[in-house]
Structures are given as C-alpha cells and as structure tokens.
Design an enzyme around this catalytic site. Structure first.
Site, mmCIF file in Angstrom:
data_model
loop_
_atom_site.group_PDB
_atom_site.id
_atom_site.type_symbol
_atom_site.label_atom_id
_atom_site.label_comp_id
_atom_site.label_asym_id
_atom_site.label_seq_id
_atom_site.Cartn_x
_atom_site.Cartn_y
_atom_site.Cartn_z
ATOM 1 N N HIS A 200 28.104 -97.565 -3.460
ATOM 2 C CA HIS A 200 27.761 -98.955 -3.125
ATOM 3 C C HIS A 200 28.975 -99.668 -2.531
ATOM 4 O O HIS A 200 28.886 -100.312 -1.478
ATOM 5 C CB HIS A 200 27.275 -99.652 -4.404
ATOM 6 C CG HIS A 200 26.972 -101.104 -4.249
ATOM 7 N ND1 HIS A 200 25.685 -101.600 -4.315
ATOM 8 C CD2 HIS A 200 27.774 -102.175 -4.046
ATOM 9 C CE1 HIS A 200 25.722 -102.913 -4.155
ATOM 10 N NE2 HIS A 200 26.981 -103.293 -3.994
ATOM 11 N N GLU A 201 30.125 -99.546 -3.210
ATOM 12 C CA GLU A 201 31.334 -100.243 -2.747
ATOM 13 C C GLU A 201 31.846 -99.648 -1.435
ATOM 14 O O GLU A 201 32.304 -100.383 -0.554
ATOM 15 C CB GLU A 201 32.418 -100.220 -3.821
ATOM 16 C CG GLU A 201 32.031 -100.895 -5.128
ATOM 17 C CD GLU A 201 31.460 -102.296 -4.982
ATOM 18 O OE1 GLU A 201 31.846 -103.027 -4.038
ATOM 19 O OE2 GLU A 201 30.607 -102.675 -5.807
#
Length: 195
Positions: free
Chosen positions: A162-163
């Site tokens: 996600h990051e």
C-alpha cells in the site's frame, strides 16, 4: 494506511480520565490528518524520487512521518502523503515498533494473492477491497543508508505494498473494482447542496 475503525455501539462507560485521554487522542488524530494530504491533492498522484542523501533532514522527515502515523492512528505513511517527493515510507507491521524504508523495492512476491479491505489516511471514510500478494521481500535502506531487507507476509506485506503504491502515485481506488471505486468516489467528491 489506516486502521481507524471503531464500533461505538457497545462501548462501556469511561472514567473522566479515560474520556479525557480519548478526547486528547482524537484531537491529535484530527491535527495529524490535517497535515496529511487528502484525495484531490496533486502530490498524491506524483512519483517520488530516489533518496541520495542520508542526512539529518531525512531523519527528521522519518521522525515526522512516524509521529504523524501514530497520531493519525495509522499503520503506514508515505512521504508523498505529506507532500515530500522522496522514496520513503514508515510502517508498523507488528508489535516490534515502527520501521522506515528508504528507496524501497519489492524483490520477491508470493504467487498467492488475497483480497481484503483497506483504508487510507489520505482517503478518509473510504474502505475498499484490494487484491495484494500475500507475501513479499522488501529491500531498501534505513535512514542511515544501511541496507535493510524485510520478509513480510499477511498484514505486513499488505501495508508495505500500500505504502509503496503511494510512492508511485497509485491509490487504493486505482486497485479496486469498478463498483467499489464508484462508491469511494461518491464519498470523496464534494456534493453540491441544492436549496
């Protein structure tokens, strides 16, 4: 990435001290969120640049990201989410505390994928299903420039992916199906008020 999801229906009575602590945490969360770029901000769609200098400025940025992530009650935060176009994110995949990864890259992915709901500190009020690899090997550097390698699975792998997406200008609404994207956009887009 956000973990702020509460069920307020069956909470026990709070003492004055607990209520005060909860109000303070909520105030810190709101202040932190005001410093995190929100959907519609162009910085969220930009690609971050590799970090070349591992200096005090970088360490201060890591500290700021970590503090904001904790105050916002999140489990990950990328530099682009605070408008800094550097390839860096902080995350907290387990009880061992926060970690920072500079110039992160996935060098290995599990063949198996799994879909699960994700939220995001930059897309308040949105939770959508996103399919991700169930395990990854992540390499990069720590804030001092030393090489790091993380073998991540399940929740940790999901947070890191996600990051890392944020560093490439990709949001969870880009990774979900059309139906959930439309629902998310209806939450994120301001509505005209007709009188």
């Amino acid at each position: 990435m956000s973990e702020h999801d509460h069920d307020h229906d069956h909470e026990p009575e709070l003492t004055d001290e607990e209520a005060c602590a909860e109000a303070e945490a909520e105030a810190r969360r709101r202040l932190a969120l005001s410093q995190i770029r929100q959907y519609g901000d162009p910085a969220l769609r930009l690609t971050a640049h590799d970090v070349a200098e591992f200096d005090d400025d970088l360490r201060r940025l890591v500290d700021r990201l970590t503090d904001l992530m904790h105050d916002a009650q999140g489990v990950g935060l990328a530099a682009t989410q605070v408008g800094v176009l550097r390839r860096l994110f902080v995350f907290e995949p387990d009880e061992e505390g926060p970690r920072a990864v500079v110039n992160p890259r996935i060098v290995e992915r599990a063949d198996e994928t799994e879909s699960d709901e994700e939220g995001c500190l930059s897309l308040q009020g949105v939770r959508v299903p996103v399919e991700r690899s169930t395990g990854i090997t992540l390499e990069g550097q720590d804030p001092s420039g030393d090489d790091v390698r993380f073998e991540l699975d399940a929740y940790g792998a999901r947070i890191a992916q996600h990051e890392l997406d944020h560093l490439d200008g990709v949001l969870i609404i880009d990774r979900t199906d059309e139906e959930h994207r439309k629902q998310a956009l209806s939450i994120l887009r301001p509505r005209a008020v007709l009188r």
